[in-house]
Design a protein around this motif. Structure first.
Motif, PDB file in Angstrom:
ATOM      1  N   ASP A   1       1.638   6.507  -7.014  1.00 45.96           N
ATOM      2  CA  ASP A   1       0.601   7.454  -7.425  1.00 45.96           C
ATOM      3  C   ASP A   1       1.097   8.894  -7.306  1.00 45.96           C
ATOM      4  O   ASP A   1       0.850   9.716  -8.190  1.00 45.96           O
TER       5      ASP A   1
ATOM      6  N   LYS B   1       2.305   1.711  -3.411  1.00 45.63           N
ATOM      7  CA  LYS B   1       1.276   2.169  -4.356  1.00 45.63           C
ATOM      8  C   LYS B   1       1.032   3.665  -4.200  1.00 45.63           C
ATOM      9  O   LYS B   1       0.894   4.381  -5.192  1.00 45.63           O
ATOM     10  N   GLU B   2       0.988   4.140  -2.945  1.00 45.17           N
ATOM     11  CA  GLU B   2       0.797   5.564  -2.695  1.00 45.17           C
ATOM     12  C   GLU B   2       1.969   6.373  -3.241  1.00 45.17           C
ATOM     13  O   GLU B   2       1.777   7.426  -3.847  1.00 45.17           O
TER      14      GLU B   2
ATOM     15  N   GLU C   1       0.830  -1.206   0.000  1.00 43.91           N
ATOM     16  CA  GLU C   1       0.000   0.000   0.000  1.00 43.91           C
ATOM     17  C   GLU C   1       0.865   1.257   0.000  1.00 43.91           C
ATOM     18  O   GLU C   1       0.580   2.213  -0.718  1.00 43.91           O
TER      19      GLU C   1
END
Length: 134
Positions: A64, A60-61, A57
């Motif tokens: 992004d 992924k952040e 996670e």
């Protein structure tokens, strides 16, 4: 079964020309999950799985955020980081140069004091009060 041409052999990474019979020694292509098969089972605890999910996670952040950042902003950040690192190197070099100058001045003072003491020291006299021959 057709024989391999030189180009086919090069494309398949083989060094000799021969028939295209599959080698029984060849391993199947690796998949993206092979690392899991090579992992020790004791390392697949629930806590470890949860930790890996959290890392996923987080990454992924970060991805992004990186995708949302413009190239110019990335360039400016890199230049700022480079300038800051260069300033630190310059500061360290300046401190080293100053330490070298101070050490040289300290040695000069020490040798000057030693020379001054040698000149200022009275010459030893004999019992009769005469100066000894040099």
């Amino acid at each position: 079964m057709r024989s391999l041409t030189l180009q086919d052999a090069i494309m398949k990474g083989k060094t000799s020309l021969g028939s295209e019979e599959p080698d029984s020694k060849e391993t199947p292509d690796k998949t993206e999950y092979d690392y899991l098969l090579n992992m020790n089972l004791w390392s697949l605890t629930y806590e470890r799985v949860e930790e890996i999910k959290k890392q996923l996670e987080t990454k992924k952040e970060e991805l992004d955020l990186l995708r949302a950042t413009t190239i110019e902003t990335l360039w400016d950040r890199d230049l700022d980081a480079f300038a800051q690192a260069l300033d630190e190197v310059d500061r360290a070099e300046e401190e080293e140069a100053m330490a070298g100058v101070e050490a040289a001045e300290g040695r000069k003072k020490k040798t000057a004091r030693a020379r001054g003491k040698a000149k200022a020291a009275p010459a030893p006299q004999t019992k009769s009060g005469a100066l000894p021959p040099e």
